[in-house]
Design an enzyme around this catalytic site. Structure first.
Site, short mmCIF file in Angstrom:
data_model
loop_
_atom_site.label_atom_id
_atom_site.label_comp_id
_atom_site.label_asym_id
_atom_site.label_seq_id
_atom_site.Cartn_x
_atom_site.Cartn_y
_atom_site.Cartn_z
N GLU A 71 22.38 17.20 68.72
CA GLU A 71 22.29 17.44 67.28
C GLU A 71 21.78 16.15 66.66
OE1 GLU A 71 25.22 18.56 63.53
OE2 GLU A 71 25.75 17.05 64.98
N ASP B 58 30.93 21.46 73.69
CA ASP B 58 30.54 20.52 72.66
C ASP B 58 30.99 19.13 73.10
OD1 ASP B 58 29.71 19.95 69.78
OD2 ASP B 58 30.09 22.11 69.68
N HIS C 13 27.68 26.80 63.17
CA HIS C 13 28.96 26.71 62.46
C HIS C 13 28.92 25.81 61.23
CE1 HIS C 13 28.62 23.17 64.84
NE2 HIS C 13 29.64 22.63 64.23
N ASP C 14 27.81 25.11 61.02
CA ASP C 14 27.70 24.23 59.86
C ASP C 14 26.80 24.82 58.77
OD1 ASP C 14 29.21 22.24 61.08
OD2 ASP C 14 27.45 21.28 61.99
N ASP D 133 27.15 16.46 69.94
CA ASP D 133 27.41 16.35 68.50
C ASP D 133 26.87 15.03 67.96
OD1 ASP D 133 29.13 17.54 66.25
OD2 ASP D 133 29.96 15.52 66.38
C1 GLC Z 1 28.59 17.79 63.59
C2 GLC Z 1 29.30 19.11 63.71
C3 GLC Z 1 30.14 19.31 62.49
C4 GLC Z 1 31.15 18.20 62.40
C5 GLC Z 1 30.47 16.83 62.47
C6 GLC Z 1 31.46 15.76 62.78
O1 GLC Z 1 27.70 17.78 62.53
O2 GLC Z 1 28.39 20.13 63.92
O3 GLC Z 1 30.79 20.56 62.49
O4 GLC Z 1 31.85 18.29 61.19
O5 GLC Z 1 29.51 16.76 63.48
O6 GLC Z 1 31.87 15.85 64.10
#
Ligand code: GLC
Ligand code: CA
Length: 575
Positions: A265, A100, A339-340, A207
């Site tokens: 993402e 990540d 994971h979200d 991320d």
């Molecule tokens: C992304 C991650 C998430 C995290 C956020 C801040 O959305 O997937 O888990 O809380 O970024 O880093």
């Protein structure tokens, strides 16, 4: 058109979220040696690449997405040597590993931020985003603007040392880096990317890859939610003015020098915007995650304002996510868990009445769609959301906790609070990130075989029924079905991975039927029918051809050519 076969397009990627994956040393926290011990299991499942969620040094305010040192490992998870062993262990088995890349922000415990906050003229002051307070009519100090944090409340935190606020779109302890500063960007590239490429990491899941370029006016965000003061900032922070320049620079200066993959993402975006990130000719990222499918039924600015969905909404979402690359040089992704997100059998299937069957249907959907496929830990055995009977105290995620707290502050004194609260708890029970974060259920042993001691987060009560060991021993299990359809995806990879996608029954609110075509083929080559309802429905092919059934989740004694039983999924190859 010939198919551009590429390793990262064809890969099946498995996401490991380390804290809840496998505990090797009996401290109740998952770790890297635990992950290493499962590599053969993943290989047998059909996994080509592992995506490891943050394992870096971190105070864990946001479970590792708050990094205090890019070049070191969270001691709860292991050591730099353990990480090297994991990288080598993957490579030895012919698998790859991506990490990540969290570079929109660091932890407030990162050395860079400690320096930055120390004085107005520190050389790293400008590496983060600092602004002077605003004062209201009564002379009270206020944040510089009305932007809300993704984790509730203001996106700004006041720092007494210099009487200024720093921007943090997520938690208090996650200050946003200032990408406008070139020196800062270079430090990110060296510390967070090159360091790991040199150690053999094969790429990154990037991320919040759409957030680096903030609108430099820092103006108030438009009002989206009339019932709150702080407002979502996405218009001023998402896909900002320099975002593509930054991605191009990162590609040119770093990524392009290695044979690696990147997946960003980026979340919801228009088709044109999405294509800018992933068109091959533009040299930014290889692919992005679009949230259309997993956010179906949600208010995209606040998922706890849940609205519900119809199958046609879901079809729109899948079409958008798999189809936006049609006729372009871009590439896309396939996923319904991470994971979200909550667990897909609960959210999209029917975990209560048709657990295995709807889980298998979702596996069929995933393995026949166009793009690189991502599976999240526990998805392959159909792990479910947490029980509704659990108290809110079992939820550990900062997102859930802050949201619930803010809700209580706002409505706590209302006469009908209990009613309101129950409604919110229903939504939390459906949508919270915690559902993906409970320990993986490896066996029916105490604590689900995840650990020998009580884990940091409670194991779902259903571990005695839903676990890896029992499914490995059952030829009809969901896990075995995953193995089978993952193989099928590879057997017909041109069709499923690279083929184009066309919905045949858009208006149907129970059945989802689509065809996959090979580029330039005159006839559809695969026909997929998914009954996403609790009802039995008639089945008749919507096109002509010679159908060969290659996958089906119905038991042989219930199979009837002419009907689709509840949650039945079929894949035909047309000869
Ligand atoms: C992304 C991650 C998430 C995290 C956020 C801040 O959305 O997937 O888990 O809380 O970024 O880093
Ligand atoms: Ca451990």
């Amino acid at each position: 058109m010939t198919i551009d076969h590429t390793w990262w397009k064809e890969a099946t990627i498995y996401q490991i979220w380390p804290a809840s994956y496998k505990d090797s040393n009996g401290d109740g926290i998952g770790d890297i040696p635990g992950a290493i011990s499962t590599l053969d299991y993943l290989k047998d499942l059909g996994i080509d690449i592992i995506w490891l969620s943050p394992m870096y040094k971190s105070p864990m305010e946001d479970m590792g997405y708050d990094i205090s040192d890019y070049q070191d490992i969270n001691p709860d998870f292991g050591t730099l040597q353990d990480m090297q062993d994991l990288i080598d262990g993957c490579h030895k088995r012919g698998m790859k590993i991506i990490c990540d890349l969290v570079i929109n922000h660091t932890s407030d415990q990162h050395a860079w931020f400690k320096e930055s906050r120390s004085s107005l003229d520190n050389p790293k002051r400008d590496w983060y985003i600092w602004k002077k307070p605003r004062y209201d009519a009564d002379g009270n100090r206020q944040p510089p603007n009305n932007w809300s944090s993704y984790f509730s409340g203001s996106a700004w935190t006041y720092d007494e040392t210099t009487d200024e606020y720093y921007l943090r779109l997520f938690a208090n302890g996650q200050p946003d880096l200032n990408w406008e500063n070139e020196e800062c960007r270079q430090a990110i590239y060296d510390s967070a990317l090159k360091f790991w490429f040199e150690r053999g990491v094969d790429g990154f899941r990037i991320d919040t890859a759409g957030l680096y370029s903030k609108d430099q006016s820092f103006a108030d965000a438009p009002i989206v939610f009339k019932d709150q003061y702080y407002q979502p900032s996405s218009k001023l922070t998402h896909n900002g003015p320099r975002i593509h320049e930054f991605h191009k620079e990162m590609f040119k200066k770093v990524t392009s020098n290695y044979d690696v993959m990147t997946v960003g993402e980026v979340g919801r975006c228009t088709r044109d915007e999405a294509l800018k990130y992933v068109s091959a000719a533009r040299n930014e990222m290889n692919m992005i995650f679009l949230f259309d499918a997993i956010e179906v039924g949600c208010n995209p600015d606040d998922k706890f304002r849940y609205q519900g969905w119809k199958l046609t909404d879901f079809k729109d979402a899948i079409r958008n996510q798999s189809d936006f690359i049609k006729g372009t040089d871009a590439w896309s992704t396939v996923f319904i868990e991470n994971h979200d997100q909550p667990r897909c059998v609960t959210r999209l299937g029917n975990a209560k009445k048709f657990h295995d069957k709807s889980g298998k249907l979702l596996a069929t959907l995933q393995t026949t769609l166009t793009g690189t496929l991502f599976i999240y830990q526990g998805q392959e055995i159909g792990m479910t959301n947490l029980p509704r009977s659990w108290s809110i105290d079992e939820y550990k995620d900062i997102n859930t906790i802050n949201y619930y707290k803010a809700f209580k502050e706002k409505f706590g004194n209302d006469k009908d609070f209990e009613e309101k609260e129950a409604k919110l708890l229903d939504v939390i029970n459906l949508m919270a990130r915690d559902h993906a974060r409970s320990p993986v259920q490896w066996s029916d042993a105490k604590y689900g075989g995840f650990s020998t001691v009580e884990p940091w987060m409670r194991v779902n009560d259903n571990y005695d029924k839903i676990n890896v060991e029992s499914q490995l021993n059952d030829p009809d299990s969901l896990l075995k079905f995953y193995q089978k359809v993952l193989k099928l995806r590879k057997e017909y990879k041109d069709l499923f991975i690279y083929g184009s996608f066309e919905i045949l029954d858009y208006e149907n609110e129970k059945v989802f039927t689509y065809v996959k075509e090979l580029p330039d083929a005159k006839h559809p080559n695969a026909y997929v029918a998914l009954n996403m309802s609790d009802d039995q429905v008639d089945f008749k092919p919507l096109i002509e051809g010679k159908f060969k059934l290659v996958a089906c989740n119905a038991d042989s004694d219930e199979f009837d050519e002419k009907v689709l039983t509840p949650w039945e999924a079929r894949v035909y190859i047309l000869e």
